[in-house]
Design a protein around this motif. Structure first.
Motif, short mmCIF file in Angstrom:
data_model
loop_
_atom_site.label_atom_id
_atom_site.label_comp_id
_atom_site.label_asym_id
_atom_site.label_seq_id
_atom_site.Cartn_x
_atom_site.Cartn_y
_atom_site.Cartn_z
N ASP A 35 0.84 -1.20 0.00
CA ASP A 35 0.00 0.00 0.00
C ASP A 35 0.87 1.23 0.00
N GLN A 36 0.28 2.35 -0.40
CA GLN A 36 0.99 3.64 -0.36
C GLN A 36 0.14 4.67 0.37
N GLY A 37 -0.69 4.19 1.28
CA GLY A 37 -1.55 5.10 2.04
C GLY A 37 -2.76 5.51 1.23
N ALA A 38 -3.60 6.37 1.86
CA ALA A 38 -4.87 6.74 1.23
C ALA A 38 -4.77 7.99 0.36
N ASP A 39 -3.59 8.64 0.37
CA ASP A 39 -3.46 9.86 -0.42
C ASP A 39 -2.89 9.60 -1.81
N ALA A 40 -2.36 8.40 -2.01
CA ALA A 40 -1.73 8.10 -3.30
C ALA A 40 -2.80 7.87 -4.37
N ASN A 41 -2.37 8.01 -5.62
CA ASN A 41 -3.28 7.79 -6.74
C ASN A 41 -3.40 6.28 -7.02
N PRO A 42 -4.62 5.78 -7.15
CA PRO A 42 -4.81 4.34 -7.29
C PRO A 42 -4.07 3.73 -8.49
N VAL A 43 -4.05 4.48 -9.61
CA VAL A 43 -3.37 3.94 -10.79
C VAL A 43 -1.86 3.85 -10.51
N ALA A 44 -1.34 4.87 -9.83
CA ALA A 44 0.09 4.86 -9.49
C ALA A 44 0.40 3.72 -8.52
N ILE A 45 -0.49 3.47 -7.57
CA ILE A 45 -0.29 2.37 -6.61
C ILE A 45 -0.22 1.05 -7.37
N ALA A 46 -1.17 0.87 -8.29
CA ALA A 46 -1.22 -0.39 -9.03
C ALA A 46 0.06 -0.59 -9.84
N LYS A 47 0.52 0.50 -10.47
CA LYS A 47 1.76 0.40 -11.27
C LYS A 47 2.95 0.06 -10.38
N ALA A 48 3.04 0.77 -9.27
CA ALA A 48 4.17 0.55 -8.35
C ALA A 48 4.15 -0.88 -7.79
N SER A 49 2.96 -1.45 -7.68
CA SER A 49 2.87 -2.80 -7.09
C SER A 49 3.55 -3.84 -7.98
N LEU A 50 3.62 -3.57 -9.28
CA LEU A 50 4.25 -4.54 -10.18
C LEU A 50 5.75 -4.62 -9.91
N ALA A 51 6.36 -3.45 -9.69
CA ALA A 51 7.79 -3.44 -9.36
C ALA A 51 8.01 -4.14 -8.02
N GLU A 52 7.09 -3.87 -7.08
CA GLU A 52 7.18 -4.49 -5.76
C GLU A 52 7.07 -6.03 -5.86
N ALA A 53 6.18 -6.48 -6.74
CA ALA A 53 6.00 -7.93 -6.92
C ALA A 53 7.29 -8.55 -7.42
N GLU A 54 7.93 -7.86 -8.35
CA GLU A 54 9.18 -8.39 -8.89
C GLU A 54 10.22 -8.48 -7.78
N LYS A 55 10.32 -7.39 -7.02
CA LYS A 55 11.29 -7.35 -5.93
C LYS A 55 11.04 -8.46 -4.90
N ALA A 56 9.76 -8.66 -4.60
CA ALA A 56 9.41 -9.61 -3.54
C ALA A 56 9.27 -11.05 -4.05
N GLY A 57 9.41 -11.23 -5.37
CA GLY A 57 9.28 -12.58 -5.93
C GLY A 57 7.85 -13.09 -5.94
N ALA A 58 6.89 -12.17 -5.99
CA ALA A 58 5.48 -12.60 -6.04
C ALA A 58 5.13 -12.91 -7.50
N ASP A 59 4.38 -13.98 -7.71
CA ASP A 59 4.03 -14.34 -9.09
C ASP A 59 2.58 -14.03 -9.44
N ILE A 60 1.84 -13.52 -8.45
CA ILE A 60 0.47 -13.12 -8.74
C ILE A 60 0.10 -11.89 -7.92
N VAL A 61 -0.40 -10.88 -8.62
CA VAL A 61 -0.70 -9.60 -7.98
C VAL A 61 -2.22 -9.42 -7.98
N LEU A 62 -2.79 -9.29 -6.79
CA LEU A 62 -4.25 -9.16 -6.67
C LEU A 62 -4.58 -7.75 -6.20
N ILE A 63 -5.18 -6.97 -7.08
CA ILE A 63 -5.40 -5.55 -6.79
C ILE A 63 -6.82 -5.28 -6.31
N ASP A 64 -6.93 -4.74 -5.11
CA ASP A 64 -8.23 -4.34 -4.55
C ASP A 64 -8.50 -2.91 -5.02
#
Ligand code: GDP
Length: 295
Positions: free
Chosen positions: A160-189
């Motif tokens: 998460d990036q808190g409640a002030d961040a832009n949802p599209v930006a959060i979703a984009k940033a989560s992909l980089a985070e998934a790569e870093k963390a070795g996650a193979d499936i990203v589930l976006i709420d």
């Protein structure tokens, strides 16, 4: 589950089951009762008409199988048509050819999206995947915290990036985070609203363009019947929904959403929610629900 529908269909069919011969009047009467049972369950009127016509056509022109009585054959036809109505075979989730597989969960507020995302995370982990849950519902107070608490409870990481961040930006940033963390499936709420509005749809379209999800799963509440189907139509037109998660099927939903959503929208139900408890989400099997309904 779908108790009232189940009772009235069973009573319509039980009268036929034992009969060695079916008269035209027997079939007519059974079709009338099936029609009423489906209408009472809040199934879309046109879907009911088509369903009953198909069953009647098959029941009248049936090739006689020696092992079944005519009554049993009608029961079998109803079972097969119910299964077909709900999509036939189980609709599985698609995985991206190259990880991570990105799944957006969309839907109206209160449908059960946040709960479903945690349950979906558990279902994937059960199959040896490494999910990352993404808190991009920045509008509903407490949605982010709710997901973080659930993540902690089931030991699945939440981005998460808190409640002030832009949802599209959060979703984009989560992909980089998934790569870093070795996650193979990203589930976006994603954000829900009480009603469908244009601003929400535009934001979801923007997110879709930014993260190119393999699946967009629409979460709908089975208790809302035909409203759930209308919601599904609208989301599908705007976003191209790839599957439905039908929640609260454990409650006293009448069945209209379960039996209609696929026929009206073309979107298959992929999972069902069967309670508030966080357990792996159940894949949807049309044939199993049909046989449960018919007892
Ligand atoms: P969201 O606003 O779409 O994120 O909805 P939530 O996930 O917060 O769920 C709304 C309410 O529905 C909560 O009280 C959940 O516990 C409840 N809920 C979610 N899924 C189910 C389900 O499958 N069955 C039942 N009975 N309750 C559910």
């Amino acid at each position: 589950m779908l108790e009232s529908l189940s009772n009235s269909l069973q009573s319509a069919l039980n009268r036929l089951r034992g009969k060695g011969r079916l008269t035209e009047a027997d079939v007519q009467e059974a079709m009338r009762e099936i029609r009423l049972a489906l209408l009472a369950a809040d199934v879309n009127v046109k879907v009911v008409r088509d369903f009953v016509n198909r069953v009647r056509e098959r029941a009248v022109g049936q090739d006689l199988q020696k092992s079944l009585t005519p009554g049993q054959q009608v029961v079998k036809i109803v079972y097969e048509e119910l299964t077909e109505l709900m999509g036939g075979a189980q609709a599985r989730i698609q995985m991206a050819p190259k990880p991570p597989t990105v799944v957006m969960l969309v839907g109206l507020q209160g449908a059960g999206k946040t709960t479903a995302i945690a349950k979906l995370g558990l279902a994937f982990r059960q199959h040896q995947h490494r999910p990352l849950l993404v808190a991009a519902d920045v509008y509903r107070p407490a949605a982010i915290d709710q997901l973080k608490v659930l993540g902690k409870q089931i030991d699945i990481p939440v981005f998460d990036q808190g409640a002030d961040a832009n949802p599209v930006a959060i979703a984009k940033a989560s992909l980089a985070e998934a790569e870093k963390a070795g996650a193979d499936i990203v589930l976006i709420d994603t954000a829900g609203r009480l009603h469908i509005d244009d601003q929400l749809m535009e934001e979801l379209e923007g997110m879709k363009a930014a993260v190119q999800p393999t699946e967009i799963l629409l979460v709908v509440d089975a208790m809302t019947g035909q409203d759930a189907v209308h919601v599904a139509e609208t989301f599908h037109q705007r976003l191209g929904v790839t599957g439905v998660i039908l929640t609260k099927l454990d409650g006293d939903a009448r069945g209209g959403a379960a039996l209609t959503v696929r026929a009206v929208t073309g979107c298959p139900i992929k999972y069902v929610g069967l309670g508030e408890k966080i357990e792996p989400l159940e894949p949807f099997h049309p044939d199993r629900l049909a046989s449960r309904i018919l007892g």
